[in-house]
Design a protein around this motif. Structure first.
Motif, PDB file in Angstrom:
ATOM      1  N   LYS A  63      12.248 125.219   9.030  1.00 43.00           N
ATOM      2  CA  LYS A  63      12.474 126.581  10.182  1.00 43.00           C
ATOM      3  C   LYS A  63      11.916 126.381  10.885  1.00 43.00           C
ATOM      4  O   LYS A  63      12.120 126.441  11.929  1.00 43.00           O
ATOM      5  CB  LYS A  63      11.687 127.973   8.852  1.00 43.00           C
ATOM      6  CG  LYS A  63      11.910 129.623   9.734  1.00 43.00           C
ATOM      7  CD  LYS A  63      10.646 130.378   9.239  1.00 43.00           C
ATOM      8  CE  LYS A  63      10.677 131.716   9.477  1.00 43.00           C
ATOM      9  NZ  LYS A  63      11.974 132.304   9.235  1.00 43.00           N
ATOM     10  N   ILE A  67      12.552 126.303  15.615  1.00 46.20           N
ATOM     11  CA  ILE A  67      11.533 126.473  16.396  1.00 46.20           C
ATOM     12  C   ILE A  67      11.360 125.924  17.560  1.00 46.20           C
ATOM     13  O   ILE A  67      11.155 126.184  18.889  1.00 46.20           O
ATOM     14  CB  ILE A  67      11.401 127.805  16.014  1.00 46.20           C
ATOM     15  CG1 ILE A  67      11.863 128.979  14.665  1.00 46.20           C
ATOM     16  CG2 ILE A  67      10.551 128.649  17.071  1.00 46.20           C
ATOM     17  CD1 ILE A  67      10.990 129.504  13.844  1.00 46.20           C
ATOM     18  N   GLY A 130      11.128 140.352   6.771  1.00 46.92           N
ATOM     19  CA  GLY A 130      12.100 139.092   6.963  1.00 46.92           C
ATOM     20  C   GLY A 130      11.768 138.576   8.125  1.00 46.92           C
ATOM     21  O   GLY A 130      11.666 137.467   8.466  1.00 46.92           O
ATOM     22  N   GLU A 131      10.882 138.914   8.870  1.00 47.04           N
ATOM     23  CA  GLU A 131      10.066 138.911  10.321  1.00 47.04           C
ATOM     24  C   GLU A 131       9.604 138.622  10.663  1.00 47.04           C
ATOM     25  O   GLU A 131       8.371 138.750   9.887  1.00 47.04           O
ATOM     26  CB  GLU A 131      10.446 140.167  11.432  1.00 47.04           C
ATOM     27  CG  GLU A 131      10.924 139.040  13.494  1.00 47.04           C
ATOM     28  CD  GLU A 131      11.111 140.013  14.553  1.00 47.04           C
ATOM     29  OE1 GLU A 131      11.882 140.585  15.241  1.00 47.04           O
ATOM     30  OE2 GLU A 131       9.610 141.011  14.145  1.00 47.04           O
ATOM     31  N   SER A 132       9.376 137.795  11.775  1.00 46.12           N
ATOM     32  CA  SER A 132       7.577 137.248  11.511  1.00 46.12           C
ATOM     33  C   SER A 132       7.608 136.545  12.986  1.00 46.12           C
ATOM     34  O   SER A 132       8.568 136.563  13.816  1.00 46.12           O
ATOM     35  CB  SER A 132       7.203 135.028  10.865  1.00 46.12           C
ATOM     36  OG  SER A 132       8.121 135.435   9.670  1.00 46.12           O
ATOM     37  N   VAL A 133       5.998 136.723  13.830  1.00 51.75           N
ATOM     38  CA  VAL A 133       5.569 136.732  14.822  1.00 51.75           C
ATOM     39  C   VAL A 133       4.234 135.944  14.915  1.00 51.75           C
ATOM     40  O   VAL A 133       3.846 135.402  14.315  1.00 51.75           O
ATOM     41  CB  VAL A 133       4.779 137.996  15.023  1.00 51.75           C
ATOM     42  CG1 VAL A 133       3.474 137.691  16.632  1.00 51.75           C
ATOM     43  CG2 VAL A 133       5.805 138.990  15.531  1.00 51.75           C
ATOM     44  N   PHE A 134       4.729 134.889  15.538  1.00 51.77           N
ATOM     45  CA  PHE A 134       3.999 133.622  15.961  1.00 51.77           C
ATOM     46  C   PHE A 134       2.902 134.112  17.482  1.00 51.77           C
ATOM     47  O   PHE A 134       3.470 134.360  17.999  1.00 51.77           O
ATOM     48  CB  PHE A 134       4.869 132.204  15.688  1.00 51.77           C
ATOM     49  CG  PHE A 134       5.171 131.861  14.963  1.00 51.77           C
ATOM     50  CD1 PHE A 134       6.827 132.598  14.221  1.00 51.77           C
ATOM     51  CD2 PHE A 134       5.010 131.077  14.052  1.00 51.77           C
ATOM     52  CE1 PHE A 134       7.701 131.843  13.033  1.00 51.77           C
ATOM     53  CE2 PHE A 134       5.320 130.379  12.531  1.00 51.77           C
ATOM     54  CZ  PHE A 134       6.731 130.737  12.543  1.00 51.77           C
TER      55      PHE A 134
ATOM     56  N   HIS B 144      13.852 134.058  18.688  1.00 52.86           N
ATOM     57  CA  HIS B 144      14.870 133.548  17.493  1.00 52.86           C
ATOM     58  C   HIS B 144      15.999 134.412  16.859  1.00 52.86           C
ATOM     59  O   HIS B 144      15.235 134.522  15.771  1.00 52.86           O
ATOM     60  CB  HIS B 144      14.584 132.069  17.073  1.00 52.86           C
ATOM     61  CG  HIS B 144      14.981 131.115  17.015  1.00 52.86           C
ATOM     62  ND1 HIS B 144      15.941 131.207  16.240  1.00 52.86           N
ATOM     63  CD2 HIS B 144      14.998 129.708  16.796  1.00 52.86           C
ATOM     64  CE1 HIS B 144      16.955 129.701  15.799  1.00 52.86           C
ATOM     65  NE2 HIS B 144      16.130 129.555  16.289  1.00 52.86           N
ATOM     66  N   PRO B 145      16.354 134.880  17.423  1.00 54.43           N
ATOM     67  CA  PRO B 145      17.173 135.639  16.108  1.00 54.43           C
ATOM     68  C   PRO B 145      17.410 135.491  15.131  1.00 54.43           C
ATOM     69  O   PRO B 145      17.483 136.593  13.326  1.00 54.43           O
ATOM     70  CB  PRO B 145      18.621 136.174  17.031  1.00 54.43           C
ATOM     71  CG  PRO B 145      18.605 135.642  18.174  1.00 54.43           C
ATOM     72  CD  PRO B 145      17.416 134.740  18.567  1.00 54.43           C
ATOM     73  N   THR B 146      18.519 134.155  14.511  1.00 53.55           N
ATOM     74  CA  THR B 146      18.567 133.844  13.985  1.00 53.55           C
ATOM     75  C   THR B 146      17.212 133.542  12.144  1.00 53.55           C
ATOM     76  O   THR B 146      17.553 133.637  11.038  1.00 53.55           O
ATOM     77  CB  THR B 146      19.392 132.424  13.912  1.00 53.55           C
ATOM     78  OG1 THR B 146      19.919 132.150  15.108  1.00 53.55           O
ATOM     79  CG2 THR B 146      20.386 132.245  12.351  1.00 53.55           C
ATOM     80  N   GLU B 147      16.656 132.690  12.653  1.00 50.11           N
ATOM     81  CA  GLU B 147      15.641 132.633  12.253  1.00 50.11           C
ATOM     82  C   GLU B 147      14.422 133.563  12.247  1.00 50.11           C
ATOM     83  O   GLU B 147      13.027 133.780  11.543  1.00 50.11           O
ATOM     84  CB  GLU B 147      14.350 131.583  12.844  1.00 50.11           C
ATOM     85  CG  GLU B 147      15.535 130.072  12.253  1.00 50.11           C
ATOM     86  CD  GLU B 147      15.393 129.990  10.938  1.00 50.11           C
ATOM     87  OE1 GLU B 147      14.967 130.177  10.367  1.00 50.11           O
ATOM     88  OE2 GLU B 147      16.478 129.172  10.756  1.00 50.11           O
ATOM     89  N   LYS B 148      14.534 134.839  13.096  1.00 45.72           N
ATOM     90  CA  LYS B 148      13.902 136.119  12.859  1.00 45.72           C
ATOM     91  C   LYS B 148      12.365 135.596  12.860  1.00 45.72           C
ATOM     92  O   LYS B 148      11.923 136.431  12.303  1.00 45.72           O
ATOM     93  CB  LYS B 148      14.202 137.145  11.724  1.00 45.72           C
ATOM     94  CG  LYS B 148      15.873 136.933  11.177  1.00 45.72           C
ATOM     95  CD  LYS B 148      15.470 138.507  10.124  1.00 45.72           C
ATOM     96  CE  LYS B 148      17.131 137.841  10.331  1.00 45.72           C
ATOM     97  NZ  LYS B 148      17.988 139.013   8.272  1.00 45.72           N
ATOM     98  N   VAL B 149      12.184 135.348  14.060  1.00 40.11           N
ATOM     99  CA  VAL B 149      10.998 135.530  15.107  1.00 40.11           C
ATOM    100  C   VAL B 149      10.593 135.802  16.587  1.00 40.11           C
ATOM    101  O   VAL B 149      11.668 134.576  16.998  1.00 40.11           O
ATOM    102  CB  VAL B 149      10.745 132.967  14.455  1.00 40.11           C
ATOM    103  CG1 VAL B 149       9.209 133.449  15.248  1.00 40.11           C
ATOM    104  CG2 VAL B 149      10.346 133.009  13.525  1.00 40.11           C
TER     105      VAL B 149
END
Lengths: 155, 177, 200
Positions: A63, A67, A130-134, B144-149
């Motif tokens: 993952k 990115i 399901g969403e992550s914040v970095f 990054h919409p696909t990876e939901k980040v």
């Protein structure tokens, strides 16, 4: 358009707006949040200089590679904790780094990054399952560090 | 050694021969010293090149290089862009006038729909706020919409000493004396 | 004001996804990141700075226009390298640089020059620093014709098989083999010759 028709439209508009506000307020219910934070070190080196730092899971590596530009990712710290509704909790990730999370109306969270005890920045946004914040930055030697914040559960 | 044999030997070196032809070349190399020497020369050059590919750097600044590319892209897109749309035909104008009374109601419903939609996950990016308290760092962001980040990246602010007026530089130098 | 995007931190894959949606800045970051490599491949074939700059820029424009076709089967850099190679080969075909090549083509047909080159026993790389060796290889490559240099580049640096090289260059596998043979022997002779001159 007749005066009667105009008045009808006005009233209809008001009803629709009120309904929208009500629906909106349903989304603003209070919640206790279970949050996971990981402090990750990103590098193109095969190993971390600290042997205690293990590589992150293969799924997470894949993952992160989609990115970010680094090849390898090592877990420096992994913390999970509970943020009660409308309250704050501080998570200590390293000697120099803390994150404070506040559960807010919305549903939103306020995320404060502390570096050496001082607030560096504050982010307010919805935090969804399901969403992550970095939050991250480059480190010396063309490496990087990230704090990965994820919502595990809410009740 | 004829040309055909030499080319076969080269193909053997490059892994391009099938098993029976490869065996044939192997036999030749075992029996013929000159063939072995020739083979060794080819192998050495191949190895030398593969291990020492010359490196070439772009001889102009990347910003300048990119500016030329982006201009060429813009020119290419301008050339292939469709012509201006024709003005709406009369029947469309009539229909538009007839629909005007209901447009107010349509707006209200659209607003309501938008409000409902905002409750769904996809609009969180638009509802984000960032406050930066650091004088030394700036924040940039990416989703990054696909990876939901959602990424918040901190970079040091660079301070260009050369951009300072001369008198300010002199004062700073005084401070360090 | 909308927050700026952190392009420099993003992987090629993430940048390509953004660029495929029309984000020119994301594509710009890809260009800046890989400009040296794409230029280097063009220069290795053309051995002319101006031509390599022009052709590599053309490759980037084409890359932007075809970006939606990029499926991620290979890396983005590999995909761009293929584009720039094809553009260079098309350019060479159009240029029709027959004059320099006709003599060498004749040599290949009759098995001329490379037959006359004795087998090299001197190790041309012995005692040389890596940078010096690369310089010499570059100098030797510059002495080859475009056709011979291209075959070497595609085979030794791009690892293409004979069949693939023949397809790209629009010639037979036999021609690829004889050009490669000639190019290798010529390179060996040049490198060994310079070494011998130094040792004298």
């Amino acid at each position: 358009m007749t005066r009667g028709a105009y008045n009808f439209l006005q009233r209809l508009g008001a009803v629709v707006m009120a309904a929208t506000m009500m629906l909106w307020s349903f989304g603003a219910s209070a919640a206790n949040l279970e949050i996971n934070l990981k402090l990750i070190w990103g590098t193109n080196d095969a190993k971390s200089p600290n042997p205690k730092h293990k590589p992150v899971s293969p799924e997470l590596t894949n993952k992160l590679r989609k990115i970010f530009q680094w090849k390898n990712y090592f877990e420096v710290n992994d913390v999970t904790g509970r943020v009660p509704s409308r309250q704050s909790k501080k998570f200590r990730l390293s000697d120099k780094c803390e994150i404070e999370i506040t559960e807010m109306e919305g549903p939103k969270v306020e995320i404060k990054l502390y570096g050496e005890g001082k607030v560096v920045n504050k982010i307010t946004k919805p935090l969804l399952k399901g969403e992550s914040v970095f939050i991250g930055a480059e480190d010396k030697g063309e490496n990087s560090w990230f704090i990965m914040i994820s919502l595990v559960n809410e009740d | 050694m004829n040309m055909e044999a030499q080319l076969k030997m080269q193909a053997y070196l490059d892994g391009e021969l099938g098993p029976s032809e490869a065996a044939e070349v192997q036999r030749l190399l075992e029996q013929d010293a000159q063939a072995r020497q020739q083979f060794e020369e080819l192998r050495a050059v191949r190895s030398l090149l593969r291990d020492n590919e010359p490196e070439y750097r772009l001889p102009e600044s990347r910003e300048f290089y990119w500016s030329k590319i982006s201009q060429a892209i813009a020119r290419a897109e301008a050339q292939s862009a469709p012509g201006r749309e024709d003005p709406a035909p009369a029947w469309a104008l009539l229909l538009r006038r007839w629909l005007a009374p209901v447009s107010a109601m349509a707006m209200v419903f659209l607003l309501a729909l938008a409000g409902l939609k905002m409750l769904s996950p996809n609009h969180d990016y638009a509802m984000m706020e960032i406050e930066n308290y650091s004088e030394d760092l700036m924040v940039s962001t990416f989703r990054h919409p696909t990876e939901k980040v959602v990424v918040f990246w901190l970079t040091p602010k660079t301070y260009d000493v050369a951009a300072k007026p001369a008198e300010e530089i002199e004062q700073d130098e005084l401070m360090y004396q | 004001m909308a927050p700026a995007k952190a392009y420099k931190t993003l992987s090629d894959e993430a940048l390509v996804k953004e660029a495929q949606k029309g984000d020119m800045d994301a594509f710009g970051e890809l260009v800046v990141r890989h400009s040296d490599k794409v230029y280097a491949r063009a220069f290795s074939i053309m051995h002319n700075e101006d031509e390599a700059i022009d052709l590599s820029q053309e490759a980037w424009v084409k890359g932007w226009q075809r970006l939606k076709q990029f499926q991620g089967d290979s890396s983005f850099l590999t995909w761009m390298t293929r584009i720039v190679i094809n553009i260079c080969l098309d350019y060479l075909r159009k240029q029709k640089r027959q004059k320099a090549e006709s003599i060498e083509a004749l040599d290949e047909e009759v098995g001329g020059v490379e037959r006359q080159m004795p087998v090299m026993v001197v190790n041309p790389s012995e005692g040389l620093e890596r940078s010096e060796l690369r310089e010499r290889i570059d100098k030797a490559l510059a002495q080859l014709s475009h056709e011979h240099r291209t075959v070497l580049v595609l085979h030794e640096f791009e690892n293409l098989e004979y069949k693939e090289i023949a397809k790209r260059m629009g010639c037979s596998i036999g021609t690829v083999m004889s050009r490669l043979f000639y190019a290798r022997r010529k390179l060996a002779a040049l490198l060994a010759g310079w070494r011998r001159e130094e040792n004298m």
